[in-house]
Design an enzyme around this catalytic site. Structure first.
Site, PDB file in Angstrom:
ATOM      1  N   ASP A 181       0.861  -1.185   0.000  1.00 20.11           N
ATOM      2  CA  ASP A 181       0.000   0.000   0.000  1.00 20.11           C
ATOM      3  C   ASP A 181       0.894   1.231   0.000  1.00 20.11           C
ATOM      4  O   ASP A 181       1.125   1.857   1.031  1.00 20.11           O
ATOM      5  CB  ASP A 181      -0.910  -0.030   1.231  1.00 20.11           C
ATOM      6  CG  ASP A 181      -1.802   1.192   1.328  1.00 20.11           C
ATOM      7  OD1 ASP A 181      -1.927   1.920   0.327  1.00 20.11           O
ATOM      8  OD2 ASP A 181      -2.370   1.423   2.421  1.00 20.11           O
ATOM      9  N   TYR A 250      -9.015  10.239  -5.989  1.00 26.22           N
ATOM     10  CA  TYR A 250      -7.685   9.980  -6.530  1.00 26.22           C
ATOM     11  C   TYR A 250      -7.573  10.614  -7.920  1.00 26.22           C
ATOM     12  O   TYR A 250      -8.585  10.773  -8.607  1.00 26.22           O
ATOM     13  CB  TYR A 250      -7.412   8.476  -6.611  1.00 26.22           C
ATOM     14  CG  TYR A 250      -7.060   7.829  -5.284  1.00 26.22           C
ATOM     15  CD1 TYR A 250      -6.915   8.593  -4.122  1.00 26.22           C
ATOM     16  CD2 TYR A 250      -6.878   6.462  -5.182  1.00 26.22           C
ATOM     17  CE1 TYR A 250      -6.590   8.001  -2.911  1.00 26.22           C
ATOM     18  CE2 TYR A 250      -6.559   5.855  -3.965  1.00 26.22           C
ATOM     19  CZ  TYR A 250      -6.417   6.639  -2.836  1.00 26.22           C
ATOM     20  OH  TYR A 250      -6.093   6.055  -1.634  1.00 26.22           O
TER      21      TYR A 250
END
EC number: 2.5.1.16
Length: 316
Positions: A181, A250
């Protein structure tokens, strides 16, 4: 705590934290050379935290539409409203693709959201996490308790340090799954996108083990994705697939994942064999899944033609 700036004065504009635009006072604008010529903006109600760690600038603000927002070096990492899409997909795409995962490693993920999702899998006995920046962990626990709840699971062991160095010290074949991540491939996360790192990942996985790593946007970063796919096809001798999902805050509104398996028991990432039911009630304290299900799992591997052409061209 400081209220979002709502003045046009040059003096106050000069004091604005990273990402808070002086062009539109009171708005956060995400501007980066990773996506030139565009920016995504959120209205700031209040700045809750500003700090500088040994690695990056850290900010938390209350937005008017997406809840609290975590920002690292001017780039949104998560918002309360849409974090479920990213956290659930990066965890369950790999873990639902193999039977009974027991040992899982998370590289990065200092907000705790991936841990929260990994903890849904009752077969998992050990969850190691290696996060380089303790400030991210501390800030997440303070401002995002529903995300950082993952740290409370007794199976979790937190290691503060460099993920690259941590992996090099891991005995061969230790993990069933590794989840990377990471933030974008600039600054502290750059090494997590390079070939030597993927070689260390492959070594740390058991035969038929799986890795899922954050792999950028098909709309903005096909050149980066192309390199990642090429490296992974050289290193991982099992399955190599690219998946994607939507995350509104995002850049470009989407994010991708690279999923690979080592040589050994075959892994079909597109058809989950270890499904996780959103309403299984496996924990009284765990909230139901908001985003992931078996249908969206399979759909995540359906790519638009322009991306499919590039990714398939890297096939052996």
């Amino acid at each position: 705590m400081a209220d979002a700036v709502n003045s046009n004065s040059k003096e106050e504009a000069a004091q604005l934290p990273d990402g808070v635009s002086s062009v539109i006072p009171g708005w956060f604008s995400e501007i980066s050379p990773m996506w030139p010529g565009e920016a995504h903006s959120l209205k700031v109600e209040k700045i809750l935290f500003q700090g500088k760690s040994d690695y990056q600038n850290v900010m938390v603000f209350q937005s008017s539409t997406y809840g609290k927002v975590l920002v690292l070096d001017g780039v949104i990492q998560l918002t309360e409203r849409d974090e479920c899409a990213y956290q659930e997909m990066i965890a369950h795409l790999p873990l639902c693709s193999i039977p009974s995962p027991k040992k899982v490693l998370v590289i990065g993920g200092g907000d705790g959201g991936v841990l929260r999702e990994v903890a849904r899998h009752l077969s998992v006995e050990q969850i190691d996490i290696c996060e380089i920046d303790k400030m991210v962990v501390d800030v997440s626990k303070q401002f995002f308790p529903d995300v950082a709840v993952g740290f409370e699971d007794p199976r979790v062991v937190l290691h503060i340090g460099d993920g690259v160095a941590f992996l090099k010290a891991v005995p061969e074949g230790t993990y069933d799954a590794i989840i990377v991540d990471s933030s974008d491939p600039i600054g502290p996360a750059q090494e997590l996108f390079e070939k030597p790192f993927f070689e260390s990942v492959a070594k740390a996985l058991r035969p038929g083990g799986v890795v899922c790593t954050q792999a950028e946007s098909i709309w903005l970063h096909m050149h980066i994705i192309e390199d990642i796919v090429a490296n992974c096809r050289q290193i991982f001798k099992g399955s190599v697939n690219y998946a994607w999902t939507t995350v509104p805050t995002y850049p470009s509104g989407v994010i991708g994942f690279m999923l690979c398996s080592t040589e050994g028991p075959p892994v079909d990432f597109k058809h989950p064999i270890n499904p996780i039911d959103a309403n299984d009630g496996r924990s009284k304290t765990m909230k139901p899944l908001k985003f992931y299900n078996s249908e969206i799992h399979s759909a995540a591997f359906c790519l638009p033609s322009f991306a499919k052409k590039v990714i398939d061209s890297k096939a052996n």
